[in-house]
Scaffold this motif. Structure first.
Motif, PDB file in Angstrom:
ATOM      1  N   LYS D  11     -75.621 -13.000 -36.467  1.00 28.33           N
ATOM      2  CA  LYS D  11     -76.834 -13.802 -36.224  1.00 28.33           C
ATOM      3  C   LYS D  11     -76.998 -14.092 -34.727  1.00 28.33           C
ATOM      4  CE  LYS D  11     -74.434 -18.148 -37.221  1.00 28.33           C
ATOM      5  NZ  LYS D  11     -73.184 -17.467 -37.630  1.00 28.33           N
ATOM      6  N   ARG D  13     -78.941 -16.696 -32.319  1.00 27.47           N
ATOM      7  CA  ARG D  13     -79.637 -17.969 -32.342  1.00 27.47           C
ATOM      8  C   ARG D  13     -79.649 -18.535 -30.933  1.00 27.47           C
ATOM      9  NH1 ARG D  13     -77.332 -22.787 -33.374  1.00 27.47           N
ATOM     10  NH2 ARG D  13     -75.391 -21.687 -33.805  1.00 27.47           N
ATOM     11  N   GLU D  15     -80.716 -21.988 -28.945  1.00 26.58           N
ATOM     12  CA  GLU D  15     -81.185 -23.364 -29.144  1.00 26.58           C
ATOM     13  C   GLU D  15     -82.312 -23.704 -28.179  1.00 26.58           C
ATOM     14  OE1 GLU D  15     -77.979 -26.184 -29.550  1.00 26.58           O
ATOM     15  OE2 GLU D  15     -77.754 -25.322 -31.565  1.00 26.58           O
ATOM     16  N   GLY D 168     -75.879 -21.600 -29.857  1.00 27.65           N
ATOM     17  CA  GLY D 168     -76.199 -20.313 -30.469  1.00 27.65           C
ATOM     18  C   GLY D 168     -75.647 -19.163 -29.666  1.00 27.65           C
ATOM     19  N   ASP D 171     -71.942 -18.923 -29.963  1.00 30.56           N
ATOM     20  CA  ASP D 171     -71.573 -18.336 -31.252  1.00 30.56           C
ATOM     21  C   ASP D 171     -71.670 -16.804 -31.192  1.00 30.56           C
ATOM     22  OD1 ASP D 171     -70.874 -18.244 -33.952  1.00 30.56           O
ATOM     23  OD2 ASP D 171     -72.951 -18.381 -34.614  1.00 30.56           O
TER      24      ASP D 171
END
Ligand SMILES: [Ca+2]
Ligand SMILES: [Ca+2]
Ligand SMILES: [Ca+2]
Ligand SMILES: [Ca+2]
Ligand SMILES: [Ca+2]
Ligand SMILES: [Ca+2]
Lengths: 249, 249, 249, 249, 249, 249
Positions: D11, D13, D15, D168, D171
């Motif tokens: 994923k 992502r 922020e 994000g 990660d």
């Protein structure tokens, strides 16, 4: 603002197309010693100029002329590639041992990418690189860059002259060599005017080339590419436009 | 053969020098979407041309015009760099949040290498690269390359327009955008003539830019840079020189 | 996410290894007209896409296919280099005059650097350059860039076809030419859908290549490289996936 | 042959979009330590391979995975550029002093050329260069090139991790760092198998990064991108696919 | 600080000048596997070093030695170009079929640009590129980069050895291959010391080259280029300067 | 053959690390006006030399010295990057408005790729390019290239001097400027000896820099880097090693 006509600055004639010589000519188009470099170099120096107007005008005049040299050379490349894909060309090198040694083949991209046309690249297909365009903001440094460009450019042109047996190509090169003579002398004259030495009787580089093979009628003539009668280039009475040249001629 | 005068094709005015915008403008000089590329691309296509004379002439005319666009932009860069080394400039970005976001600083080489002059490089200082000059030996492929160059070039110019608040710069860009409109339409007209589709009413790319911000008086005029009355460019009665344009205007 | 199997998209067969042709094939791998460029270009356009999903999906499908074309060509280069260092190869060019003219020798780096393997470079050993990957943020400009890439790419492939006498190589190239036909038509179909002209009956560029030499069964088939049955590519009923093609076939 | 689906490998992502971090991420896309380089390097080594099939298969599997890493990063760049031209972004850096120090601004070409999309270039806008793709024809030399690529690549990823505060992005980077760990170990396992030392308990480079910040569930899993059940990749029982890893884990 | 004398590190002798071999040698000068790269790489790593002094000293010593290798090779190129423009050279390739296959001709720029001198470019005339100089700030990553450089460099040198029949050139290459052996072992010894595996009995890459053709007296000797008796290089009692080498010799 | 010791040619002191100035210094390392260029240029000219021994020796002596200048500058970059990743640096620019204008930020690759070390690249991260190394086979053309390199190099050094407020950096630059003065005069003396003008009283370029800010004790001293007492460099009684300099000092 720029203009053109459909004439070439000098005749381009190829007696026998030679795709290997086309490859060699690329060095004078898109190589570091080539005409795209001096064209952009002189024009950028002119456009960036904050100094005396007469230098700016001279740079514009000569930068514009260099574009005509690119035109001559691209035309010469296209003519040397004539028939290169027909499968019928043979013996293009003939007895020219030197050519055979130096050039292993034509540039394959002249056929593969260019469809028998010239490219903005050097004799090895390495693309023209904008980093070669020197415009330093210092007029004297720029003039040394220009003398250097014309010296290595003239050395290149005399080596191309040596490499070919084609009378048409030799004729075109004798013109380009003559213009290199003139341009070297121009930039040296500016250096002299700026206090960078007494340049009288300096022979154009390389001095190994017999000047009687130059198209001498073009070796000491400033080419004024400015077509505006109302705003002529300044400096028409300077050392680079009249009187004895740097090399005493 | 090429000529010039000392006029610019369009006025260049900078209300408040901005060295960060100078950096952005470099993309339109030496970037892949820039004017050196289209200048050399159209001229190489013309010089290499073995096809109909009217296309060759158009390419020469427009390639010569593009050199005048390089001239405009280099002049604009030099004007935007005015005073950049004085240590007195401040608040050059003012309230233009977008400019502040996009441009982190001026190009340090504008000062270090160029002495406050433009370079043959893009907005990141990456030098112009001759590999971008497409001349494929196939007229239709070349025309698609030209439409692509003018499309990405026009997108670039509209983004530069969006980036600046300087009225002088916006004015200059509105002219360059108008010329991109014209040139896109020219190359599409050739494609149409070659049987590559019916291009009527195609809007110039990008269509997000409101055409009333263009300098519209220049959007539909072919600029004939050929100054020779005895050998005029062929094709004066073609779709790119008269009548309704590709985009229906 | 990407996947592979160990099959080639099309058979690669070389009747007689020819290191000079290996060099020529490099242009289609790492040259500006080559497959790495279109692979990255379509994928970057897809990944950067903020527009309609169906264009994004098509770009992903075709970008993924192009990686398989790089695979074909690298395999072909390695096969053509087979035995090139043994010192036993002779007469590799035979009576193919054209090959002899165009290619002066193999790329020395195929032996020196690659140990008889392909490189990410063009036919002159100039490395692939990321600046050629166009993703402009404008879908129409991108599509013109794509048509241009496929046009010059197809011109290159037909010239490679002309250059070789090897039946295996001609077969592989007839496949790649067919795929270029398909991809040109795809991007033109998008342009048409976007309002950029009526493209019916446009012949793929270059039109000089007789289409009966193409592997025609692949000229009008969209290759869907998306293997996910739950999230198929959108646009399966669009002009590029079914019905009459742009060129009326 | 290659395939894809529309899922990302992990994923992505963001922020809070940060165009300066987008610029930094470019290094991992088109820089010498980046994912395009390893993708092409592993695939070229596989395609050029004349050695044991199991190494060829592993290179194909991992080369294909690397393309998915390019996909992750380009997606991350596009997301970080979201809104960058709106003129409304402010304080994107906030209190992250380090980011402020390192990155002077976004890459202006992200807006000017890419329309807020990623490019095939590094963090300074220098284009990806094919010369970085090492395929030497010697499996051991290639493996050292691969360890080196993954070592400098992992160092880059940990520095990007350090540079951002966005959860994000941290990660996503923890996943890419984990994959670099795995890939370093893979190539070291091959070297060991080839007799190049006993590599047990070698810590992945750089050892300064705390491995508990890695997405550890991905640090010791071979990703098999081969989807063909009939012709699976060879070597599934080798040290890189099962058992204790090089680093003793 | 750097010093020199007028001696070469090893004798350079050319029995019969061969401009095609001069072109091949360029790969070892300005190519990615060449000596300019390792020279700058080791020196930059040394100068940037914040780690243990003994590694820094070793890098300085060996980086300085590499400059002497550039010197050897440039001298060899100039000697191989001797007479290349005289038009009298013939049969330079003679019966060396392999040379004839690999090299199509000399590099035309050796004559056109260099006046029969070497260039800072590779065997295709592609200029040396500073991006190849790896200095990552991580000593282990740097060491893998160094092993990789010496592995591909040694592979290159053995291929050059295979390509030539000239006894003088074979002699010079046997020296350079021996030094590559030594340098591979040095960097592996550092890796071992850093905990990167047990490297005993690792054969230098490529292992296909019979070590009895090396100038073995130079294969296991650390060359200390530091001339300062008061500040000698640290680490003289380390594994790379004395005792059994990595490869068990 | 080359040697070194562990001393620097001149002390390098940084009062307050400034990563933005580190970026600017890169231009003098890997830029076209930088020290890698002159180092390689003088050495290649020496190694390729077929002319008088005294010029060859001088080129070797000075080329070797230039490597020590690269060493100074890389050391200075590393010192200016000290602490750049700590997140604690602030106000590094302080009240130096000019620095703030010119440099938007540090080079992100100094952190991301170099781990706070210098690179073989220019101030924009564009890699050093071997095409800048001029060795034309013509001694006079080479000397003009050398004067040009030292002129633009001295202009660069004086601009760096102007850009910084750091007393340590100003001190180092005053040394490098003095050496540029000396080297300009050397090459002009050769030109004079070759008959290229009377160069007496030529001021070093740029003449805008007050020479009393130079480290004058180094402005007129030839640095003999040849350490061999048995084979000293020839030309010790020439104009560049003793007596009045070109500029009358
Ligand atoms: Ca000229
Ligand atoms: Ca334009
Ligand atoms: Ca394809
Ligand atoms: Ca990866
Ligand atoms: Ca070496
Ligand atoms: Ca210096």
């Amino acid at each position: 603002m720029f203009y053109h006509d459909k004439k070439l600055q000098y005749k381009v004639r190829v007696e026998k197309p030679n795709p290997q010589f086309a490859r060699a000519l690329q060095q004078a188009i898109g190589g570091i010693e080539g005409e795209i470099r001096v064209c952009l170099q002189y024009l950028f120096q002119a456009w960036n100029s904050r100094g005396p107007q007469r230098y700016r005008d001279m740079l514009l005049d000569t930068g514009t002329e260099e574009m005509a040299h690119v035109e001559l050379l691209v035309t010469a490349v296209a003519m040397n590639l004539e028939g290169a894909s027909s499968g019928l060309v043979d013996e293009i090198i003939g007895n020219n041992t030197m050519m055979k040694e130096v050039m292993g083949g034509m540039d394959p991209r002249h056929f593969l990418s260019g469809g028998l046309g010239a490219m903005a690249a050097d004799a090895n297909g390495v693309p023209f690189n904008g980093s070669w365009v020197v415009s330093s903001g210092n007029i004297a440094a720029d003039m040394y860059a220009n003398v250097m460009a014309e010296s290595t450019g003239r050395a290149l042109a005399t080596r191309l002259y040596e490499l070919t047996d084609d009378a048409g190509m030799k004729d075109m090169l004798s013109f380009l060599i003559a213009r290199d003579t003139m341009h070297q002398n121009q930039w040296l004259a500016v250096l002299e005017e700026l206090g960078h030495g007494d340049m009288r009787n300096v022979h154009p580089i390389p001095n190994s080339f017999p000047q009687d093979k130059e198209a001498k009628e073009f070796s000491y003539v400033f080419v004024n590419t400015n077509i505006d009668p109302d705003e002529p280039s300044i400096g028409q009475n300077r050392r680079w436009t009249q009187g004895q040249s740097i090399d005493g001629k």
